[in-house]
Scaffold this motif. Sequence first.
Motif, PDB file in Angstrom:
ATOM      1  N   UNK A  73      -3.896  16.488  10.573  1.00 37.07           N
ATOM      2  CA  UNK A  73      -4.454  17.695  11.189  1.00 37.07           C
ATOM      3  C   UNK A  73      -4.282  17.643  12.707  1.00 37.07           C
ATOM      4  N   UNK A  74      -3.854  18.760  13.283  1.00 35.74           N
ATOM      5  CA  UNK A  74      -3.597  18.873  14.718  1.00 35.74           C
ATOM      6  C   UNK A  74      -4.847  19.356  15.433  1.00 35.74           C
ATOM      7  N   UNK A  75      -5.247  18.631  16.471  1.00 38.10           N
ATOM      8  CA  UNK A  75      -6.377  19.050  17.290  1.00 38.10           C
ATOM      9  C   UNK A  75      -5.932  19.075  18.746  1.00 38.10           C
ATOM     10  N   UNK A  76      -5.845  20.266  19.307  1.00 35.78           N
ATOM     11  CA  UNK A  76      -5.479  20.420  20.710  1.00 35.78           C
ATOM     12  C   UNK A  76      -6.741  20.213  21.534  1.00 35.78           C
ATOM     13  N   UNK A  77      -6.705  19.214  22.408  1.00 40.30           N
ATOM     14  CA  UNK A  77      -7.873  18.904  23.233  1.00 40.30           C
ATOM     15  C   UNK A  77      -7.891  19.703  24.522  1.00 40.30           C
ATOM     16  N   UNK A  78      -6.700  19.953  25.068  1.00 39.37           N
ATOM     17  CA  UNK A  78      -6.617  20.649  26.353  1.00 39.37           C
ATOM     18  C   UNK A  78      -5.216  21.211  26.529  1.00 39.37           C
ATOM     19  N   UNK A  79      -5.110  22.240  27.306  1.00 37.38           N
ATOM     20  CA  UNK A  79      -3.821  22.807  27.680  1.00 37.38           C
ATOM     21  C   UNK A  79      -3.964  23.337  29.096  1.00 37.38           C
ATOM     22  N   UNK A 111      -0.128   5.936  12.042  1.00 38.24           N
ATOM     23  CA  UNK A 111       1.033   6.378  12.836  1.00 38.24           C
ATOM     24  C   UNK A 111       1.937   7.310  12.040  1.00 38.24           C
ATOM     25  N   UNK A 112       2.138   7.078  10.757  1.00 37.21           N
ATOM     26  CA  UNK A 112       3.026   7.917   9.957  1.00 37.21           C
ATOM     27  C   UNK A 112       2.413   9.239   9.551  1.00 37.21           C
ATOM     28  N   UNK A 113       1.132   9.441   9.841  1.00 40.65           N
ATOM     29  CA  UNK A 113       0.439  10.655   9.418  1.00 40.65           C
ATOM     30  C   UNK A 113       0.007  11.505  10.605  1.00 40.65           C
ATOM     31  N   UNK A 114       0.739  11.433  11.683  1.00 45.41           N
ATOM     32  CA  UNK A 114       0.384  12.174  12.891  1.00 45.41           C
ATOM     33  C   UNK A 114       0.778  13.643  12.796  1.00 45.41           C
ATOM     34  N   UNK A 115       0.026  14.493  13.478  1.00 48.32           N
ATOM     35  CA  UNK A 115       0.430  15.898  13.572  1.00 48.32           C
ATOM     36  C   UNK A 115       1.581  16.043  14.566  1.00 48.32           C
ATOM     37  N   UNK A 116       2.335  17.112  14.402  1.00 46.00           N
ATOM     38  CA  UNK A 116       3.423  17.441  15.323  1.00 46.00           C
ATOM     39  C   UNK A 116       3.298  18.927  15.614  1.00 46.00           C
ATOM     40  N   UNK A 121       0.277  20.199  27.096  1.00 43.49           N
ATOM     41  CA  UNK A 121      -0.704  20.154  26.025  1.00 43.49           C
ATOM     42  C   UNK A 121      -1.145  18.713  25.762  1.00 43.49           C
ATOM     43  N   UNK A 122      -2.470  18.542  25.677  1.00 41.43           N
ATOM     44  CA  UNK A 122      -3.038  17.252  25.290  1.00 41.43           C
ATOM     45  C   UNK A 122      -3.597  17.418  23.882  1.00 41.43           C
ATOM     46  N   UNK A 123      -3.098  16.592  22.951  1.00 39.28           N
ATOM     47  CA  UNK A 123      -3.509  16.707  21.553  1.00 39.28           C
ATOM     48  C   UNK A 123      -3.491  15.323  20.904  1.00 39.28           C
ATOM     49  N   UNK A 124      -3.851  15.279  19.641  1.00 39.43           N
ATOM     50  CA  UNK A 124      -3.852  14.010  18.913  1.00 39.43           C
ATOM     51  C   UNK A 124      -2.468  13.732  18.324  1.00 39.43           C
ATOM     52  N   UNK A 125      -1.446  13.946  19.124  1.00 40.62           N
ATOM     53  CA  UNK A 125      -0.059  13.713  18.745  1.00 40.62           C
ATOM     54  C   UNK A 125       0.416  12.414  19.389  1.00 40.62           C
ATOM     55  N   UNK A 152      -6.475  27.453  19.849  1.00 39.34           N
ATOM     56  CA  UNK A 152      -7.507  27.301  18.824  1.00 39.34           C
ATOM     57  C   UNK A 152      -8.255  25.976  19.020  1.00 39.34           C
ATOM     58  N   UNK A 153      -9.551  26.017  18.870  1.00 40.43           N
ATOM     59  CA  UNK A 153     -10.377  24.812  19.052  1.00 40.43           C
ATOM     60  C   UNK A 153     -10.566  24.047  17.742  1.00 40.43           C
ATOM     61  N   UNK A 154     -10.323  24.699  16.606  1.00 40.86           N
ATOM     62  CA  UNK A 154     -10.470  24.041  15.318  1.00 40.86           C
ATOM     63  C   UNK A 154      -9.155  23.347  14.939  1.00 40.86           C
ATOM     64  N   UNK A 155      -9.227  22.303  14.090  1.00 46.08           N
ATOM     65  CA  UNK A 155      -8.008  21.595  13.676  1.00 46.08           C
ATOM     66  C   UNK A 155      -7.062  22.507  12.893  1.00 46.08           C
ATOM     67  N   UNK A 156      -5.787  22.286  13.079  1.00 45.26           N
ATOM     68  CA  UNK A 156      -4.740  23.010  12.356  1.00 45.26           C
ATOM     69  C   UNK A 156      -4.160  22.029  11.330  1.00 45.26           C
ATOM     70  N   UNK A 157      -4.296  22.334  10.054  1.00 43.80           N
ATOM     71  CA  UNK A 157      -3.841  21.446   8.986  1.00 43.80           C
ATOM     72  C   UNK A 157      -2.312  21.427   8.923  1.00 43.80           C
ATOM     73  N   UNK A 158      -1.737  20.376   8.337  1.00 47.61           N
ATOM     74  CA  UNK A 158      -0.279  20.314   8.180  1.00 47.61           C
ATOM     75  C   UNK A 158       0.258  21.558   7.476  1.00 47.61           C
ATOM     76  N   UNK A 159       1.317  22.109   8.040  1.00 47.93           N
ATOM     77  CA  UNK A 159       1.942  23.308   7.468  1.00 47.93           C
ATOM     78  C   UNK A 159       1.330  24.604   7.951  1.00 47.93           C
ATOM     79  N   UNK A 160       0.145  24.558   8.553  1.00 54.39           N
ATOM     80  CA  UNK A 160      -0.503  25.775   9.041  1.00 54.39           C
ATOM     81  C   UNK A 160      -0.029  26.103  10.453  1.00 54.39           C
ATOM     82  N   UNK A 161      -0.233  27.369  10.831  1.00 55.14           N
ATOM     83  CA  UNK A 161       0.187  27.854  12.141  1.00 55.14           C
ATOM     84  C   UNK A 161      -1.001  28.346  12.952  1.00 55.14           C
TER      85      UNK A 161
END
Length: 148
Positions: free
Chosen positions: A76-82, A39-44, A126-130, A94-103
Amino acid sequence: MKKLVYILALGILTVSCNNNQAKTEGAQEGTSLSSGENKGELPVITFENAVHDFGKITEGEIVEYSFKFTNTGKGSLLIRNAVASCGCTVPEWPKEPIKPGESGYMKVSFNSKGKPEGFTEKEITIEANTEPPVVKGPKVQCTIVKKA
């Protein structure tokens, strides 16, 4: 004979309860954080601009804008759907994961063909792993004018 029926019934009940418990535990594991984050390591997902106004556009025109976002979380942020609030608006992400701090960029296209005159606003969901897993994203807006 009655004892045998009770024993069978008890056995079936026990097995079915264990199967339901296993299914419930598996479902909980699968719906939690699919990429294994705590829970403390979630992407935003944080957008640089929440709204883009195209200004006045002519009915029938297709306009595009790319929203810059940054993963300001710890996983790491992974957008599943928008999806947009209307079929006339199409997001690409983007379909690939976005690492913390990346844009990354979410391109949004709006097709004004057949739309009535006046102000319009379309929002992206947006549906993501947030947490929460579904968030309201950026909006595009414009004022549609008829062709001269």
